[in-house]
Design an enzyme around this catalytic site. Structure first.
Site, PDB file in Angstrom:
ATOM      1  N   GLU A  77      11.589 -34.298  -6.014  1.00 18.83           N
ATOM      2  CA  GLU A  77      10.119 -34.347  -6.017  1.00 18.83           C
ATOM      3  C   GLU A  77       9.503 -32.967  -6.211  1.00 18.83           C
ATOM      4  OE1 GLU A  77       8.517 -36.296  -2.550  1.00 18.83           O
ATOM      5  OE2 GLU A  77       6.680 -35.110  -2.574  1.00 18.83           O
ATOM      6  N   HIS A 126       2.999 -41.631  -1.763  1.00 15.72           N
ATOM      7  CA  HIS A 126       2.962 -40.507  -0.831  1.00 15.72           C
ATOM      8  C   HIS A 126       2.196 -40.941   0.417  1.00 15.72           C
ATOM      9  CE1 HIS A 126       0.982 -36.539   0.383  1.00 15.72           C
ATOM     10  NE2 HIS A 126       2.256 -36.182   0.320  1.00 15.72           N
TER      11      HIS A 126
HETATM   12 MG    MG Z   1       5.504 -33.955  -1.366  1.00 19.25          MG
END
Ligand code: MG
Length: 384
Positions: free
Chosen positions: A237, A312
């Site tokens: 990520e 997220h």
């Molecule tokens: Mg992050």
């Protein structure tokens, strides 16, 4: 049924343990601080911005923007710019209202950042209202749940040593969690070593993920990407600066580990080039920044590119978490949802009945709307 009131409520809650480990001494002060090598501002508090939207019949919907710093900015945008556009309208026009809100400042270039955070809070509240008015959970209004529970990964492992991180991860594996994300970005070798230590201790079946917080150049990211491929990581990520779609596309072409991106983006327009250029394999919008409407649309757009979603979920509290679970249940291409246990506990302390995350999954709240009720008295005590 018309909307009659829109009120934004910024909140500040003292925190004991931060996602990235112990807080520096300057965190005792009110001012925000930096945590090198990361470049973003952090707060010593849990900060967030709720919105309460009421109708003429007294039905109340709650929304929340991800607002880790300066939640008063979101409050001002909601109360000065968005509220007048919502009052007098029906919450059932939620999709139309998203476009009305988005268009208010679009031609002035406000199609991201704080503006979209504020729109997202209102969008979540409108979905909560729709659900309460129709007596259905939000996932049902989105077309139904693809799963009975929402699988998640434990995010952070905030311990300074490899041994400490392994020990912390093992407390979660004992509770049935089998996926972990490391907050990293400490250099290619150090990051690979950290993931390697977890792999050695936890075995091949555990899902290991790495968040590099945008610190690497392309050549470094390629090196680390190869190492993560060898370690069987589930995704890599935020490897490179978030504006650099082209370098992410080159990275994604060069390494086998899936590239994950998206907490910086807020709309389908912002995600479009990432899909068109094959720059990400997994998209990570935050419901507190993109709202239920956009995260759902982004997911459907991503599905057409065979790209998965890992929404997220960081310091958003109970409304944000419930909204994320609702939309995660209703999208076909979910990979995993983020889970931060310390935030979850703070969030639950503000809810009349707690959200549940166990055995590696969130349970879907089945009540009408978001399926959660805020303890408004407690919330008012924490108002900034
Ligand atoms: Mg992050």
């Amino acid at each position: 049924m018309q909307i009659t009131h829109v009120e934004a409520i910024p909140v500040r809650i003292k925190r004991d343990e931060a996602y990235l480990g112990a807080l520096p001494p300057e965190a005792d002060r009110e001012a925000y601080f930096l945590r090198p090598p990361y470049r973003a501002l952090y707060s010593a508090y849990f900060e967030t911005a709720f919105v309460k939207i009421s109708t003429e019949d007294g039905v109340v919907g709650w929304g929340e923007a991800l607002a880790p710093v300066a939640p008063e900015v979101v409050q001002q945008i909601i109360e000065q710019l968005l509220a007048p556009a919502l009052i007098g309208r029906s919450p059932l026009d939620v999709n139309v209202l998203w476009n009305v809100m988005y268009d208010l400042m679009r031609e002035r270039g406000y199609y991201g950042g704080f503006m979209l955070d504020a729109i997202s809070a209102c969008d979540i509240a409108l979905w909560d209202l729709c659900g309460k008015m129709l007596g259905q959970p939000v996932y049902q209004l989105l077309g139904g749940a693809f799963r009975e529970r929402v699988p998640c990964y434990v995010s952070g492992l905030p311990r300074p040593t490899a041994a400490g991180r392994v020990e912390l991860a093992q407390t979660y594996t004992a509770q049935g969690f089998d996926a972990f994300k490391l907050a990293a970005g400490h250099g290619v070798r150090a990051d690979a070593k950290s993931v390697g230590a977890l792999r050695d201790a936890l075995g091949d079946e555990t899902t290991l993920l790495l968040d590099a917080h945008w610190v690497y150049a392309l050549d470094e990211a390629v090196q680390l990407g190869h190492a993560l491929t060898d370690l069987g990581a589930g995704f890599f990520e935020a490897p490179i600066n978030p504006e650099d779609v082209e370098s992410h596309a080159q990275l994604a072409a060069a390494v086998a580990v899936p590239i994950a991106h998206g907490e910086t983006e807020r709309t389908r327009y912002q995600f479009r080039p990432w899909l068109m250029q094959k720059a990400a394999d997994i998209l990570q919008p935050d419901v507190g920044r993109a709202g239920i409407s956009e995260v759902f649309k982004i997911a459907i757009m991503a599905e057409a590119f065979n790209v998965k979603m890992a929404p997220h979920l960081s310091v958003g509290l109970g409304i944000c978490i419930a909204a994320t679970i609702q939309v995660a249940a209703a999208i076909p291409n979910l990979y995993l949802l983020e889970y931060q246990p310390p935030v979850f506990d703070i969030a639950n302390a503000l809810l009349e009945s707690p959200l549940v995350c166990r055995d590696g999954c969130y349970e879907i709240p089945y009540g009408a709307g978001l399926g959660v009720a805020l303890d408004e008295d407690r919330l008012r005590h924490l108002q900034a």
